[in-house]
Design a protein around this motif. Structure first.
Motif, mmCIF file in Angstrom:
data_model
loop_
_atom_site.group_PDB
_atom_site.id
_atom_site.type_symbol
_atom_site.label_atom_id
_atom_site.label_comp_id
_atom_site.label_asym_id
_atom_site.label_seq_id
_atom_site.Cartn_x
_atom_site.Cartn_y
_atom_site.Cartn_z
ATOM 1 N N PHE A 52 0.831 -1.207 0.000
ATOM 2 C CA PHE A 52 0.000 0.000 0.000
ATOM 3 C C PHE A 52 0.864 1.255 0.000
ATOM 4 C CE2 PHE A 52 -2.200 3.389 2.303
ATOM 5 C CZ PHE A 52 -3.292 3.567 1.455
ATOM 6 N N SER A 53 1.934 1.262 0.774
ATOM 7 C CA SER A 53 2.775 2.454 0.834
ATOM 8 C C SER A 53 3.503 2.690 -0.490
ATOM 9 C CB SER A 53 3.762 2.363 1.993
ATOM 10 O OG SER A 53 4.710 1.352 1.766
ATOM 11 N N VAL A 54 3.934 1.618 -1.146
ATOM 12 C CA VAL A 54 4.582 1.768 -2.456
ATOM 13 C C VAL A 54 3.569 2.270 -3.487
ATOM 14 C CG1 VAL A 54 5.668 0.512 -4.349
ATOM 15 C CG2 VAL A 54 6.419 0.104 -2.023
ATOM 16 N N LEU A 55 2.361 1.712 -3.463
ATOM 17 C CA LEU A 55 1.332 2.181 -4.391
ATOM 18 C C LEU A 55 0.975 3.646 -4.138
ATOM 19 C CD1 LEU A 55 -1.050 -0.896 -4.642
ATOM 20 C CD2 LEU A 55 0.533 -0.025 -6.357
ATOM 21 N N LEU A 56 0.955 4.035 -2.874
ATOM 22 C CA LEU A 56 0.697 5.432 -2.541
ATOM 23 C C LEU A 56 1.790 6.328 -3.117
ATOM 24 C CD1 LEU A 56 -1.002 7.523 -0.999
ATOM 25 C CD2 LEU A 56 0.411 7.033 1.000
ATOM 26 N N CYS A 57 3.032 5.905 -3.010
ATOM 27 C CA CYS A 57 4.128 6.693 -3.575
ATOM 28 C C CYS A 57 4.071 6.705 -5.103
ATOM 29 C CB CYS A 57 5.477 6.168 -3.094
ATOM 30 S SG CYS A 57 6.030 7.001 -1.628
ATOM 31 N N LEU A 58 3.629 5.618 -5.702
ATOM 32 C CA LEU A 58 3.482 5.610 -7.159
ATOM 33 C C LEU A 58 2.383 6.567 -7.606
ATOM 34 C CD1 LEU A 58 3.986 1.848 -8.032
ATOM 35 C CD2 LEU A 58 5.532 3.750 -8.458
ATOM 36 N N VAL A 59 1.301 6.641 -6.843
ATOM 37 C CA VAL A 59 0.236 7.601 -7.157
ATOM 38 C C VAL A 59 0.772 9.023 -7.015
ATOM 39 C CG1 VAL A 59 -1.968 8.530 -6.331
ATOM 40 C CG2 VAL A 59 -1.670 6.073 -6.607
ATOM 41 N N LEU A 60 1.549 9.276 -5.975
ATOM 42 C CA LEU A 60 2.155 10.595 -5.808
ATOM 43 C C LEU A 60 3.115 10.898 -6.952
ATOM 44 C CD1 LEU A 60 2.883 10.684 -1.972
ATOM 45 C CD2 LEU A 60 1.055 11.818 -3.206
ATOM 46 N N THR A 61 3.816 9.876 -7.439
ATOM 47 C CA THR A 61 4.737 10.062 -8.561
ATOM 48 C C THR A 61 3.976 10.434 -9.832
ATOM 49 O OG1 THR A 61 6.299 8.491 -7.608
ATOM 50 C CG2 THR A 61 6.491 8.923 -9.964
ATOM 51 N N VAL A 62 2.890 9.734 -10.103
ATOM 52 C CA VAL A 62 2.089 10.046 -11.288
ATOM 53 C C VAL A 62 1.503 11.452 -11.174
ATOM 54 C CG1 VAL A 62 -0.030 9.418 -12.514
ATOM 55 C CG2 VAL A 62 1.586 7.645 -11.841
ATOM 56 N N LEU A 63 1.045 11.794 -10.000
ATOM 57 C CA LEU A 63 0.471 13.121 -9.788
ATOM 58 C C LEU A 63 1.508 14.216 -10.017
ATOM 59 C CD1 LEU A 63 -2.177 14.442 -8.898
ATOM 60 C CD2 LEU A 63 -1.326 14.350 -6.571
ATOM 61 N N THR A 64 2.696 14.047 -9.489
ATOM 62 C CA THR A 64 3.725 15.073 -9.689
ATOM 63 C C THR A 64 4.234 15.077 -11.133
ATOM 64 O OG1 THR A 64 5.385 13.567 -8.803
ATOM 65 C CG2 THR A 64 4.495 15.200 -7.313
ATOM 66 N N ALA A 65 4.243 13.911 -11.783
ATOM 67 C CA ALA A 65 4.628 13.880 -13.198
ATOM 68 C C ALA A 65 3.616 14.656 -14.039
ATOM 69 C CB ALA A 65 4.743 12.439 -13.677
ATOM 70 N N LEU A 66 2.330 14.509 -13.723
ATOM 71 C CA LEU A 66 1.310 15.300 -14.427
ATOM 72 C C LEU A 66 1.499 16.792 -14.174
ATOM 73 C CD1 LEU A 66 -1.914 13.167 -13.875
ATOM 74 C CD2 LEU A 66 -0.738 13.615 -16.029
ATOM 75 N N LEU A 67 1.813 17.134 -12.931
ATOM 76 C CA LEU A 67 2.082 18.540 -12.630
ATOM 77 C C LEU A 67 3.288 19.053 -13.426
ATOM 78 C CD1 LEU A 67 1.613 18.864 -8.769
ATOM 79 C CD2 LEU A 67 0.376 20.085 -10.535
ATOM 80 N N TYR A 68 4.304 18.222 -13.531
ATOM 81 C CA TYR A 68 5.516 18.609 -14.252
ATOM 82 C C TYR A 68 5.216 18.845 -15.730
ATOM 83 C CZ TYR A 68 10.345 18.528 -15.860
ATOM 84 O OH TYR A 68 11.546 18.847 -16.426
#
Length: 97
Positions: A52-68
């Motif tokens: 769950f924690s890795v998936l949460l970080c992956l969601v945060l990664t996708v979110l910041t990639a979209l922001l980028y």
């Protein structure tokens, strides 16, 4: 575009707070009550919590990639990159705790 940026940053902050609130050793208290409890003998996070924690970080990664990719200014791209690094550094601190 500004609304998306603000909402994405709020979701990122909520995800980071959720990561901070996740217990690292959820059964640590059980050792005090019953020393023979096999769940208390676990050294770190159980498998489901780790996934769950890795998936949460992956969601945060996708979110910041979209922001980028959606940002046009260099400053916003730098903020998105810093948010990405901060999320993974926090996950590593949580994991090695």
């Amino acid at each position: 575009m500004k609304i998306f940026t603000h909402i994405a940053r709020l979701f990122w902050l909520a995800g980071l707070i959720l990561l901070w609130l996740l217990p690292r050793r959820p059964y640590e208290w059980a050792q005090q009550i019953d020393p023979g409890n096999p769940l208390a003998a676990q050294g770190g996070a159980d498998g489901n919590l780790l996934i769950f924690s890795v998936l949460l970080c992956l969601v945060l990664t996708v979110l910041t990639a979209l922001l980028y990719w959606r940002s046009r200014q260099r400053r916003e791209k730098q903020i998105a990159a810093a948010m990405l690094l901060l999320a993974w550094i926090n996950w590593l601190i949580w994991y090695w705790q």
